[in-house]
Design an enzyme around this catalytic site. Structure first.
Site, short mmCIF file in Angstrom:
data_model
loop_
_atom_site.label_atom_id
_atom_site.label_comp_id
_atom_site.label_asym_id
_atom_site.label_seq_id
_atom_site.Cartn_x
_atom_site.Cartn_y
_atom_site.Cartn_z
CG ASP A 1 -74.84 -1.31 20.69
OD1 ASP A 1 -74.71 -2.48 20.84
OD2 ASP A 1 -73.84 -0.44 20.82
CG ASN B 1 -74.80 -13.79 22.90
OD1 ASN B 1 -73.71 -14.16 22.73
ND2 ASN B 1 -74.98 -12.72 23.46
CD GLU C 1 -77.97 -10.96 25.46
OE1 GLU C 1 -77.62 -12.33 25.06
OE2 GLU C 1 -76.76 -10.19 25.24
CG ASP D 1 -70.99 -3.66 24.75
OD1 ASP D 1 -71.33 -2.79 23.91
OD2 ASP D 1 -71.53 -4.65 24.81
NE ARG E 1 -79.00 -7.59 23.38
CZ ARG E 1 -77.90 -7.54 23.53
NH1 ARG E 1 -76.92 -7.80 22.71
NH2 ARG E 1 -77.52 -7.06 24.76
CB CYS F 1 -72.32 -6.13 28.16
SG CYS F 1 -72.15 -7.88 28.37
CD GLU G 1 -78.98 -3.76 22.82
OE1 GLU G 1 -78.22 -4.54 22.28
OE2 GLU G 1 -78.18 -3.10 23.73
CG ASP H 1 -74.53 -5.48 19.05
OD1 ASP H 1 -75.63 -4.90 19.07
OD2 ASP H 1 -73.71 -5.66 19.83
CE1 TYR I 1 -73.96 -10.27 16.22
CE2 TYR I 1 -72.24 -10.35 17.80
CZ TYR I 1 -73.72 -9.98 17.45
OH TYR I 1 -74.24 -9.14 18.34
CG HIS J 1 -78.74 -8.03 16.98
ND1 HIS J 1 -78.40 -7.09 18.32
CD2 HIS J 1 -77.52 -8.55 16.75
CE1 HIS J 1 -77.17 -7.36 18.71
NE2 HIS J 1 -76.52 -8.30 17.92
#
Ligand SMILES: C[C@](O)(C(=O)O)[C@H](CC(=O)O)C(=O)O
Ligand SMILES: [Mg+2]
Length: 299
Positions: free
Chosen positions: A91, A213, A191, A62, A161, A126, A118, A89, A48, A116
């Site tokens: 985002d 996760n 998430e 983040d 996500r 985060c 989101e 990721d 990942y 992914h």
């Protein structure tokens, strides 16, 4: 030696096939290309690439500061070092549909096996922090539809996500997961689920692979691989764990160095020179030049 031999399309095809088998695939987060090799050597199924780690690696929080170029560049460096599939990721996709489409193509070109995207508003934060906000359903679905439409390799995994659980609750998360699947998502990353029962509820609602996760110090308890398998999860990530382990160890090592003036007592906690050389395959380079690996190292 050098980079992985398996071409990206082949990694993606094999990854899709394993996902279809219904087993639970374990993807620890690599904090650099070398740690991706370690993940492979230790027998995990995939790697990942975490946005949180990528940001932290640059000394940044983040909160959506990293750029697509930085993410794609690091993703490429990590993906090419391992025969395993690497998922990344992305985002929020770095913008709205047109940007999301470009993100997908850049990350495909970087050799990733999937990503992914989101449904947080920009700038994201985060997923385990309070005060998140999510976009409306239409915007969330548009991002996924654009991603699916943009990919050129149909085996490139587009995972949606949803961060809505922490904002509007489990029912909203289930509704959104279903809608994201209808919009074309190949997999769902729900998430900040609070309990195993919540993971199970999402499992019962959609038919695509699901990711759990297991990030530390967040909103989910740290469930075991067996527990997650029992509730039907298909992927599990420990996104920041290797960085936390390495940084924890570095912190204690620096303290010891500062007080004792030597790291002699820490040697047994270090990766040995011989283990490092094995991981970067020194012997393999003798193929070019027999003077490269002509030494021995006492273990
Ligand atoms: C998975 C995640 O998106 C990541 O960037 O690795 C983070 C992990 C973390 O901050 O612990 C998240 O869960 O939002
Ligand atoms: Mg992230």
């Amino acid at each position: 030696m050098l980079y992985a031999k398996t071409p990206a399309h082949e990694k993606r095809r094999a990854f899709r096939e394993r996902l279809r088998s219904g087993e639970l695939l374990r993807f620890p987060g690599a904090f650099n290309p070398l740690s991706a090799r370690l993940i492979e050597q230790r027998g995990f199924e995939g790697v990942y690439v975490s946005g949180a780690v990528l940001a932290a690696d640059l000394g940044l929080p983040d909160i959506g500061l990293t750029t697509l170029s930085e993410v794609a560049g690091r993703g490429r460096q990590i993906a090419r070092m391992t025969e395993l599939p690497a998922i990344i990721d992305a985002d929020t996709g770095f913008g709205e549909p047109m940007n999301v489409a470009r993100t997908v193509q850049e990350l495909e070109d970087a050799g990733l096996a999937g990503l992914h995207i989101e449904d947080q508003v920009n700038p994201k934060r985060c997923g385990h922090l309070d005060g998140k906000q999510v976009v409306d359903q239409h915007t969330a679905l548009q991002r996924i539809a654009a991603a699916v439409d943009a990919r050129r390799d149909e085996d490139f995994l587009i995972m949606a996500r949803t961060d809505i659980r922490a904002v509007e609750g489990l029912d909203a998360a289930i509704d959104r997961a279903k809608a994201l699947v209808d919009a074309g998502a190949d997999a769902i990353f729900p998430e900040a689920m609070a309990t195993l029962a919540e993971f199970e509820a999402v499992r019962n609602a959609v038919d695509v692979p699901l990711l759990a996760n297991m990030t530390e110090f967040g909103k989910s308890d740290l469930f075991t691989v067996d527990q997650l398998r029992d509730v039907g999860m298909n992927l599990v990530i420990w996104p920041v764990s290797l960085l936390r382990l390495a940084m924890g160890s570095a912190m204690r090592g620096l303290d010891e160095l500062s007080t004792a003036g030597s790291l002699q007592t820490k040697l047994d906690q270090m990766q040995h020179r011989a283990e490092l050389y094995d991981l970067v395959d020194y012997p393999g380079y003798n193929h070019f030049d027999t003077d490269i690996y002509n030494f021995t190292i006492a273990r």
